[in-house]
Design a protein around this motif. Structure first.
Motif: not given
Length: 352
Positions: A185-209
């Motif tokens: 596994v390429f390390p930054t693939a994990v970083t990018v996908i994990g970052g997208l997952m965190a982004t979705e979580a923060l949008k849902i929780l905050s009501g932004v986006g």
């Protein structure tokens, strides 16, 4: 308002109201491995008030190139404990609730019912389907992601659809998808996908986006490109009404370390790891046939005895078990692999 959040509170459309929603939120993260390592510090840093972590694994050296929430000194420790310590250092205002057991059909519903959102960073299909079904039954959104070699994908499942099963009605055959262990596994693939997952979580929780509802974002690290796929609810899908045996659903026929210990004298123990791995540690009395050689050497195995296959963590062995069953063998494989065997049966065994 804590000064640490000032740069996100200043964002257009965010403000103190969105920050307050993050502070009041309760999020469950399944897995403190590669994806969890990207998700967990982001949620804590952003000010999510309560984070639950479920993971029964321990840190080993092969994790560290991509699981940056853990360090060298954490090797051998529970991943949940290591992750909780890192979160406390980053933001002591976040409450962390840890579980060092595995999410199962027996405990998933009561666990998820305590949270507003679940994030699935697991590395196996049985847990992914379990998380999706449990989120649907408890009526909370699910953010999910997966990574393989140089790329990955992320999306959101909603209780009223579309959801994970609309996109993936059934799991792939056991062993058909390479694990990080087998395929790398390429390390930054994990970083990018994990970052997208965190982004979705923060949008849902905050009501932004606008969250990824009915869309999957895909990332290819080799080209640096993103793409997306739209999907709709499947009108012919069978409604989820209860949790099932997800290992059986995914075609995984496993035995536990304790069961293998009891059956060892009556079964053929087949090690499908590479020779260098067997030199580090192996179960006494096992036969070594690397997975890549099994298709040409399987007839070396005694057909009159059941075969128990093992590897490092139980992924390659699932593929080997499926192949042997197709050849007419009575075969199971060791859940958790030799890594779990070392923890449960032979603590003196060297681990890698």
């Amino acid at each position: 308002m804590d000064a640490r959040y000032s740069r996100q509170v200043a964002l257009p459309g965010f403000g103190t109201a969105a920050q307050g929603r993050l502070s009041a939120a309760r999020v469950l993260v399944i897995g403190a491995g590669g994806l969890g390592s990207a998700v967990l510090p982001t949620l804590a840093g952003a000010g999510v008030g309560t984070i639950g972590i479920v993971d029964d694994d321990t840190v080993d050296a092969t994790n560290l190139h991509r699981q940056h929430i853990h360090g060298t000194d954490d090797i051998g420790r529970s991943k949940t404990e290591s992750a909780a310590e890192s979160i406390a250092a980053l933001n002591p205002g976040t409450l962390v609730i840890t579980r060092t057991d595995r999410l199962t059909s027996a405990n998933a519903l009561p666990i998820l019912s305590e949270y507003d959102l679940v994030i699935d960073g697991s590395d196996n299909f049985a847990t992914r389907y379990l998380a999706a079904d449990a989120a649907s039954l408890t009526g909370i959104p699910l953010v999910w992601g997966s990574v393989s070699q140089f790329g990955g994908q992320a999306s959101v499942s909603w209780p009223d659809g579309p959801g994970y099963r609309d996109l993936f009605p059934s799991p792939p055959p056991p062993g058909s998808v390479l694990s990080c262990e087998a395929g790398g596994v390429f390390p930054t693939a994990v970083t990018v996908i994990g970052g997208l997952m965190a982004t979705e979580a923060l949008k849902i929780l905050s009501g932004v986006g606008s969250p990824l509802r009915g869309r999957v974002t895909l990332f290819d690290a080799l080209t640096g490109e993103f793409s997306s796929l739209d999907y709709l609810p499947d009108p012919s899908a069978t409604p989820v009404t209860r949790l099932i045996d997800y290992e059986a659903f995914c075609g995984i026929d496993t035995v536990t370390a304790d069961e293998v210990s009891a059956l060892a004298d009556d079964s053929v123990l087949l090690d499908v790891r590479e020779p260098w791995e067997a030199e580090i540690a192996s179960i006494r009395g096992s036969v070594l046939i690397p997975l890549g050689e099994l298709s040409t050497r399987f007839e070396e195995l005694d057909r009159s005895r059941p075969v128990v296959v093992y590897c490092h963590h139980g992924v390659r062995s699932a593929s080997a078990r499926q192949f042997l069953v197709e050849q007419g063998y009575r075969a199971t494989h060791l859940a958790g692999g030799i890594d779990l065997w070392a923890r449960r049966i032979d603590p003196e065994m060297e681990r890698y």
